[in-house]
Enzyme design. Structure first.
Site, mmCIF file in Angstrom:
data_model
loop_
_atom_site.group_PDB
_atom_site.id
_atom_site.type_symbol
_atom_site.label_atom_id
_atom_site.label_comp_id
_atom_site.label_asym_id
_atom_site.label_seq_id
_atom_site.Cartn_x
_atom_site.Cartn_y
_atom_site.Cartn_z
ATOM 1 N N TYR A 38 19.078 -4.782 27.305
ATOM 2 C CA TYR A 38 17.617 -4.807 27.239
ATOM 3 C C TYR A 38 17.020 -3.426 27.009
ATOM 4 C CZ TYR A 38 17.053 -9.693 28.575
ATOM 5 O OH TYR A 38 17.061 -11.065 28.585
ATOM 6 N N ARG A 51 5.320 -18.171 26.453
ATOM 7 C CA ARG A 51 6.328 -17.191 26.062
ATOM 8 C C ARG A 51 6.172 -16.832 24.585
ATOM 9 N NH1 ARG A 51 12.994 -17.072 26.679
ATOM 10 N NH2 ARG A 51 13.247 -15.288 25.294
ATOM 11 N N ASN A 53 11.781 -14.992 35.990
ATOM 12 C CA ASN A 53 11.469 -13.792 35.216
ATOM 13 C C ASN A 53 9.970 -13.531 35.218
ATOM 14 O OD1 ASN A 53 13.851 -12.596 34.245
ATOM 15 N ND2 ASN A 53 14.124 -14.203 32.734
ATOM 16 N N HIS A 83 16.938 -5.437 34.078
ATOM 17 C CA HIS A 83 16.955 -5.327 32.618
ATOM 18 C C HIS A 83 16.838 -3.876 32.165
ATOM 19 C CE1 HIS A 83 15.705 -9.782 31.686
ATOM 20 N NE2 HIS A 83 16.839 -9.665 32.344
ATOM 21 N N CYS A 133 19.166 -11.606 38.934
ATOM 22 C CA CYS A 133 19.106 -11.787 37.481
ATOM 23 C C CYS A 133 20.516 -12.072 36.985
ATOM 24 C CB CYS A 133 18.553 -10.535 36.815
ATOM 25 S SG CYS A 133 18.559 -10.614 35.000
ATOM 26 N N ASP A 134 20.634 -12.982 36.022
ATOM 27 C CA ASP A 134 21.966 -13.348 35.537
ATOM 28 C C ASP A 134 22.400 -12.537 34.317
ATOM 29 O OD1 ASP A 134 20.236 -14.447 33.694
ATOM 30 O OD2 ASP A 134 21.413 -16.264 33.403
#
Length: 443
Positions: free
Chosen positions: A266, A95, A149, A202, A171-172
């Site tokens: 996002y 990441r 994700n 997002h 998705c939270d």
């Protein structure tokens, strides 16, 4: 009527979220009774640390629940009702590269958006499909609740590669934002209202929020957001990492672009990309924040619980992330007919958008099924943004399936966060080198 006890496997058992999910399962035991909880991960040492702490948590609260953990897929996926998938392929080290490589080229570095999100998506497709296959082989009637994700790319890959699998992609992030809305409104939780929402993962907008008496709550929220964005002046809102607070404030600028809706935060990574790059710390990104805080804190707390032999004073607790998952499982198992935002094939729900797009919209969930709500036509502005983004996501999945360098370059070019074909190629070439142990070979 008594409810049948469910058997759960959490795939990605070594995650920093696992202890919170286990805690939430226990907190909801009366509504969602459990026979067994299994953790599954391919990284034994990382999972064992979390699992030993979770074993103590479970034994102290519900010793009748059978708890186990394994790296053996046969043992993990045999005789389960739900697979809760939370994969992080490459862990936080990858990441960090997802975020820092684009920044090197003056492009937004983010876990799920832009080149970093595409890179992460291509790492995740193969392992997730493998887990779907394990589930279908050893527990063909089970449901997978996938919140790995980047959900948009992963959901598109599931649609193409395993179209008949019992997988729901979730998705939270909208849930977290709706909890903020509830606190701004002085309500107990997001369950005090119903929403209308559409978009991609997002990448979406709230168009209606009403309480259960039908009162329109949007004007009050909009008045607040116009001045403050989603920043809260509450303990929950202020004890956050600096990058999170900056994102909440950005909602004010997004709202100005279309003040008839509330925006998923996002979208700032696409519509405010240069400003976001300028104000970001390119050497200490969100990945570094998480490694230094949540990952470190979780590791230390697990070790403390194991050393003490008790979890009675642990700070591990239920959260929005875990509650959403448990509520969804409960709806599928026990026909609660609750409304959730899910990532599903459009199939006409958004009338003027492609049927084969994976869209994020409200659905009513009942026993072993979900029913998307009709959205109707959407405005040109949102439709155009979504068409560009869905093209980028589809090209990325096609590139993974075909091993196509050309299509992956096109995916990077198509992404609104990338300013030119030249920069897209430079980032892609760096990403190929960084992901050589994870991506298929491109030609």
């Amino acid at each position: 009527m008594s409810r049948q006890k469910q058997n759960i496997v959490i795939a990605g058992g070594g995650s920093t979220y696992t202890a919170g999910i286990v805690t939430m399962l226990l907190d909801n035991y009366e509504n969602f009774p459990i026979a067994s909880i299994k953790l599954y991960d391919n990284l034994e040492e990382r999972q064992t640390r979390v699992a030993k702490a979770c074993e103590i948590i479970v034994s102290e609260r519900y010793p009748e629940i059978k708890f186990s953990y394994t790296t053996d897929p046969v043992e993990a996926f045999k005789n389960v009702d739900f697979v809760m998938a939370q994969l992080r392929v490459g862990l936080f080290a990858m990441r960090e590269l997802d975020e820092k490589i684009p920044f090197k080229h003056g492009v937004i570095g983010q876990e799920t958006c832009g080149p970093g999100g595409i890179a992460y998506g291509l790492r995740t497709i193969g392992p997730l499909i493998e887990i779907i296959d394990y589930m279908e082989k050893y527990s063909p009637k089970a449901w997978m609740l996938n919140y790995s994700n980047p959900a948009a790319i992963v959901a598109e890959a599931c649609r193409i590669l395993r179209p008949d699998a019992r997988v729901i992609n979730i998705c939270d992030m909208p849930v977290c934002l709706e909890e903020i809305f509830a606190r701004i409104l002085g309500l107990n939780s997001r369950k005090d209202f119903d929403v209308r929402y559409y978009g991609l993962n997002h990448f979406g907008w709230w168009t209606q929020i009403r309480d259960h008496e039908g009162n329109d709550l949007m004007p009050r929220l909009m008045e607040y957001v116009k001045e403050n964005g989603y920043e809260e002046y509450t303990p929950q809102g202020q004890h956050k990492e600096s990058s999170w607070l900056e994102t909440m404030r950005a909602a004010k600028d997004l709202y100005a672009m279309d003040p008839t809706k509330l925006w998923n935060t996002y979208l700032k990574y696409y519509l405010m990309a240069p400003e976001t790059v300028e104000h970001s710390d390119h050497n200490y990104t969100r990945a570094n924040e998480i490694m230094d805080r949540r990952e470190k804190d979780t590791r230390e707390e697990c070790e403390r619980i194991v050393a003490a032999g008790t979890a009675k004073d642990t700070w591990f607790a239920s959260n929005e992330h875990a509650q959403f998952i448990v509520d969804l499982a409960c709806a599928l198992a026990f026909n609660t007919k609750e409304r959730f935002l899910l990532i599903v094939p459009n199939n006409g729900a958004i009338a003027n958008f492609p049927d084969d797009a994976m869209v994020e919209i409200p659905c009513i969930v009942g026993k072993d099924q979900y029913e998307p709500l009709s959205i109707g036509n959407i405005p040109t502005f949102q439709k155009g943004l979504m068409e560009q983004q869905i093209a980028s996501e589809k090209l990325a999945v096609e590139a993974w399936i075909e091993g196509s360098y050309q299509k992956l370059w096109q995916s990077f070019m198509m992404n609104k966060s990338v300013p030119s074909a030249k920069i897209a190629k430079e980032i892609l070439d760096d990403m190929i080198e960084a992901n050589k142990d994870f991506w298929p070979e491109l030609h």
